[in-house]
Design a protein around this motif. Structure first.
Motif, PDB file in Angstrom:
ATOM      1  N   ARG A 111       2.096   6.599  -7.012  1.00 20.82           N
ATOM      2  CA  ARG A 111       1.071   7.512  -7.522  1.00 20.82           C
ATOM      3  C   ARG A 111       1.498   8.960  -7.310  1.00 20.82           C
ATOM      4  O   ARG A 111       1.313   9.802  -8.183  1.00 20.82           O
ATOM      5  CB  ARG A 111      -0.264   7.261  -6.830  1.00 20.82           C
ATOM      6  CG  ARG A 111      -1.120   6.273  -7.598  1.00 20.82           C
ATOM      7  CD  ARG A 111      -2.444   6.182  -6.983  1.00 20.82           C
ATOM      8  NE  ARG A 111      -2.190   5.229  -5.909  1.00 20.82           N
ATOM      9  CZ  ARG A 111      -3.012   4.859  -4.980  1.00 20.82           C
ATOM     10  NH1 ARG A 111      -4.185   5.363  -4.916  1.00 20.82           N
ATOM     11  NH2 ARG A 111      -2.699   3.985  -4.082  1.00 20.82           N
ATOM     12  N   ASN A 112       2.042   9.244  -6.139  1.00 21.64           N
ATOM     13  CA  ASN A 112       2.480  10.617  -5.845  1.00 21.64           C
ATOM     14  C   ASN A 112       3.651  11.012  -6.741  1.00 21.64           C
ATOM     15  O   ASN A 112       3.738  12.159  -7.184  1.00 21.64           O
ATOM     16  CB  ASN A 112       2.874  10.753  -4.379  1.00 21.64           C
ATOM     17  CG  ASN A 112       1.671  10.647  -3.464  1.00 21.64           C
ATOM     18  OD1 ASN A 112       0.537  10.865  -3.891  1.00 21.64           O
ATOM     19  ND2 ASN A 112       1.913  10.294  -2.216  1.00 21.64           N
ATOM     20  N   ILE A 115       0.837  -1.207   0.000  1.00 19.76           N
ATOM     21  CA  ILE A 115       0.000   0.000   0.000  1.00 19.76           C
ATOM     22  C   ILE A 115       0.867   1.252   0.000  1.00 19.76           C
ATOM     23  O   ILE A 115       0.626   2.183  -0.776  1.00 19.76           O
ATOM     24  CB  ILE A 115      -0.972  -0.026   1.201  1.00 19.76           C
ATOM     25  CG1 ILE A 115      -2.029  -1.116   0.989  1.00 19.76           C
ATOM     26  CG2 ILE A 115      -1.623   1.334   1.399  1.00 19.76           C
ATOM     27  CD1 ILE A 115      -2.889  -1.372   2.215  1.00 19.76           C
ATOM     28  N   SER A 116       1.885   1.273   0.825  1.00 19.78           N
ATOM     29  CA  SER A 116       2.732   2.473   0.890  1.00 19.78           C
ATOM     30  C   SER A 116       3.524   2.656  -0.401  1.00 19.78           C
ATOM     31  O   SER A 116       3.705   3.781  -0.864  1.00 19.78           O
ATOM     32  CB  SER A 116       3.667   2.412   2.094  1.00 19.78           C
ATOM     33  OG  SER A 116       4.639   1.413   1.919  1.00 19.78           O
ATOM     34  N   SER A 117       3.981   1.558  -1.020  1.00 14.02           N
ATOM     35  CA  SER A 117       4.735   1.718  -2.275  1.00 14.02           C
ATOM     36  C   SER A 117       3.817   2.146  -3.415  1.00 14.02           C
ATOM     37  O   SER A 117       4.228   2.920  -4.288  1.00 14.02           O
ATOM     38  CB  SER A 117       5.474   0.430  -2.634  1.00 14.02           C
ATOM     39  OG  SER A 117       4.578  -0.600  -2.916  1.00 14.02           O
ATOM     40  N   SER A 118       2.556   1.671  -3.417  1.00 13.36           N
ATOM     41  CA  SER A 118       1.643   2.111  -4.483  1.00 13.36           C
ATOM     42  C   SER A 118       1.274   3.579  -4.292  1.00 13.36           C
ATOM     43  O   SER A 118       1.128   4.322  -5.266  1.00 13.36           O
ATOM     44  CB  SER A 118       0.401   1.230  -4.544  1.00 13.36           C
ATOM     45  OG  SER A 118      -0.392   1.412  -3.404  1.00 13.36           O
ATOM     46  N   ARG A 158      -6.401   9.321  -7.451  1.00 14.84           N
ATOM     47  CA  ARG A 158      -7.601   8.496  -7.634  1.00 14.84           C
ATOM     48  C   ARG A 158      -8.709   9.335  -8.239  1.00 14.84           C
ATOM     49  O   ARG A 158      -8.868  10.511  -7.923  1.00 14.84           O
ATOM     50  CB  ARG A 158      -8.084   7.958  -6.294  1.00 14.84           C
ATOM     51  CG  ARG A 158      -7.337   6.797  -5.829  1.00 14.84           C
ATOM     52  CD  ARG A 158      -8.114   6.179  -4.727  1.00 14.84           C
ATOM     53  NE  ARG A 158      -7.200   5.600  -3.794  1.00 14.84           N
ATOM     54  CZ  ARG A 158      -7.541   5.101  -2.643  1.00 14.84           C
ATOM     55  NH1 ARG A 158      -8.781   5.163  -2.257  1.00 14.84           N
ATOM     56  NH2 ARG A 158      -6.662   4.540  -1.869  1.00 14.84           N
ATOM     57  N   ARG A 159      -9.469   8.700  -9.103  1.00 11.27           N
ATOM     58  CA  ARG A 159     -10.641   9.368  -9.628  1.00 11.27           C
ATOM     59  C   ARG A 159     -11.740   9.279  -8.612  1.00 11.27           C
ATOM     60  O   ARG A 159     -11.905   8.277  -7.945  1.00 11.27           O
ATOM     61  CB  ARG A 159     -11.108   8.708 -10.927  1.00 11.27           C
ATOM     62  CG  ARG A 159     -10.139   8.889 -12.028  1.00 11.27           C
ATOM     63  CD  ARG A 159     -10.688   8.263 -13.265  1.00 11.27           C
ATOM     64  NE  ARG A 159      -9.745   8.452 -14.347  1.00 11.27           N
ATOM     65  CZ  ARG A 159      -9.851   7.912 -15.525  1.00 11.27           C
ATOM     66  NH1 ARG A 159     -10.885   7.137 -15.782  1.00 11.27           N
ATOM     67  NH2 ARG A 159      -8.981   8.145 -16.443  1.00 11.27           N
TER      68      ARG A 159
END
Length: 191
Positions: free
Chosen positions: A182-183, A175-178, A189-190
């Motif tokens: 993204r950042n 979760i933290s790597s995804s 996120r839409r």
């Protein structure tokens, strides 16, 4: 009121062997399997065939595993157990156990070993307590480990907690790597 003490795991080994021997003698089967036909003396497999003792714990375990899996009498699995131990020895019980699970690997931390019933030591050898093995022997060449589970510690409750903690850690890392990916790429996120 007195209760009888629960049987020890070593009583289970004795009872397992006695049960199979009773079946064999009741069916009129010999307690020693005949030796296999002699191989071609000029061939590559020219070792002399060995007779199989059907009163050993390993043979009794193999016969019971096969009979229970195939839901047949022990006498119908006698030749299969003979062949397994003749060709693979005690170590063949691990292959048999895996084969009976459709070839899937068996994790003996979660599945009780069919040979040693989860104690981790070879049931035909003296125990660590009897031999007074030092604690560090667990990490060295400990010669009396179970040949099937290699001394795996059967403790599903303990290992399940360890595995859940590892899964939680992996999930948090993912979760933290995804989020960081993204950042980094300016993705959001839409909504």
């Amino acid at each position: 009121m007195l209760t009888s003490p629960s049987p020890s795991v070593y009583d289970e080994f004795r009872d397992r062997t006695a049960e199979v021997i009773t079946h064999l003698t009741g069916e009129g089967l010999p307690l020693t399997a005949p030796a296999a036909p002699a191989a071609d003396p000029d061939g590559p497999w020219a070792s002399p065939p060995a007779a199989i003792d059907r009163t050993t714990l390993a043979w009794c375990t193999a016969a019971l595993m096969l009979a229970n899996h195939h839901q047949t009498p022990i006498r119908q699995q006698a030749l299969s157990a003979d062949a397994l131990l003749r060709e693979r020895g005690d170590r063949g019980l691990a292959e048999l156990h895996s084969d009976l699970h459709h070839g899937a690997p068996v994790d003996y931390n979660f599945t009780r070993c069919p040979y040693c019933s989860g104690i981790g030591d070879d049931p035909t050898e003296p125990t660590c307590e009897e031999l007074r093995c030092p604690p560090q022997a667990e990490f060295a060449d400990h010669y009396h480990l179970c040949p099937v589970c290699d001394g795996a510690q059967y403790a599903p409750e303990h290992h399940a907690q360890e595995r859940l903690a590892e899964v939680d850690r992996l999930l948090a890392d993912t979760i933290s790597s995804s989020r960081s990916a993204r950042n980094r790429f300016g993705l959001s996120r839409r909504r």
